[in-house]
Design an enzyme around this catalytic site. Structure first.
Site, PDB file in Angstrom:
ATOM      1  CE1 TYR A  56      -2.713  -3.286   0.466  1.00  0.00           C
ATOM      2  CE2 TYR A  56      -3.067  -2.737   2.769  1.00  0.00           C
ATOM      3  CZ  TYR A  56      -3.261  -3.588   1.700  1.00  0.00           C
ATOM      4  OH  TYR A  56      -3.997  -4.742   1.868  1.00  0.00           O
ATOM      5  N   PRO A 203     -14.758  -7.418   2.530  1.00  0.00           N
ATOM      6  CG  PRO A 203     -14.774  -6.458   4.657  1.00  0.00           C
ATOM      7  CD  PRO A 203     -13.964  -6.531   3.397  1.00  0.00           C
TER       8      PRO A 203
END
Length: 279
Positions: A56, A203
């Site tokens: 990231y 999710p």
């Protein structure tokens, strides 16, 4: 009653809703300031696990979290991932599990996060060009040296998990999994059987849950959002699941955490369980 806590590696208790920091902008400017505020608000709201990775921003995300949160509360677990590096022919990102690369990325993470030990370090992907024993052996050595507390894996199959467990103790698995994408159901089952924490990434399937008529119907019945329904379903799905929804907005962060209080009925869960039967 769904438990709100989970024990990782047999000795590290965390809240069962974490925060994925991947989507936080790190470039200087107003967006970065908002990112710092979101990270701080997550901790204020009681988040005890925040997930980041070398990938990231090449460590920029780790630096952002350190700026926002250091010195860290005792109960906060920052977990990061290594094993993807800019080592392609033209400097592009590629899987790279060579021991020297893994060791260097761990050392960088320690420096960027301003800590002496990473309590949970996950191998971002298994590098097929490097022997698994070399990759996990390096992490095991780093654990012996006290630089890593526990070792996890990401995006693995059941077979890969089994082979890894012959080499090291595996504390966690981070695979893609949600209400509408259950490709890794066998991995979840293996983790549940072994007491391994399962951290689903993506999710809530981003906007997809809200576009599903059944999810939208359950959300309307429960006076909740589709994202909250997706997270509540995950929390009820298995006691080893620890979702790590990510967002760059404080209102979405607060909305996600409210899913912890949402109790779906057995009939609602059954309807949601059946969503992928025809897939």
């Amino acid at each position: 009653m769904t438990s709100t806590a989970l024990c990782i590696g047999g000795d590290l208790t965390v809240r069962r809703l974490g925060f994925g920091a991947m989507r936080l902008p790190t470039e200087p400017g107003p967006a970065r300031e908002t990112s710092l505020a979101v990270a701080r608000r997550a901790v204020e709201l009681g988040i005890t696990l925040i997930d980041t990775a070398h990938l990231y921003g090449g460590g920029a995300n780790e630096e952002l979290l350190a700026e926002a949160l250091h010195p860290y509360p005792d109960e906060l677990l920052l977990t990061t991932k290594v094993g993807i590096a800019r080592s392609g022919p033209s400097g592009e990102w590629r899987l790279d599990g060579r021991p020297a690369v893994l060791r260097d990325q761990v050392e960088q993470a320690l420096r960027r996060l301003r800590i002496e030990r990473i309590e949970l370090l996950q191998l971002h992907r298994i590098d097929p060009e490097t022997p698994l024993a070399d990759q996990l052996g390096t992490l095991r050595d780093l654990r012996t040296e006290g630089k890593i507390g526990r070792i996890g894996l990401s995006e693995v199959t059941v077979d890969e998990l089994d082979r890894a467990r012959e080499i090291v103790d595996v504390a966690s698995v981070q695979n893609r999994y949600n209400l509408l994408d259950r490709e890794h159901e066998p991995v979840l089952a293996a983790c549940e059987a072994a007491g391994i924490a399962f951290l689903p990434w993506r999710p809530v399937a981003w906007g997809e849950s809200g576009a599903n008529a059944e999810v939208a119907a359950v959300a309307a019945e429960a006076d909740a959002t589709p994202a909250q329904v997706a997270l509540a379903w995950l929390l009820a799905r298995s006691p080893v699941i620890l979702p790590i929804p990510g967002t760059a907005r404080i209102d979405h962060l607060e909305e996600n955490l409210a899913a912890e209080r949402l109790r779906l009925t057995r009939a609602q869960r059954d309807r949601l369980d059946r969503l992928t039967e025809s897939a």
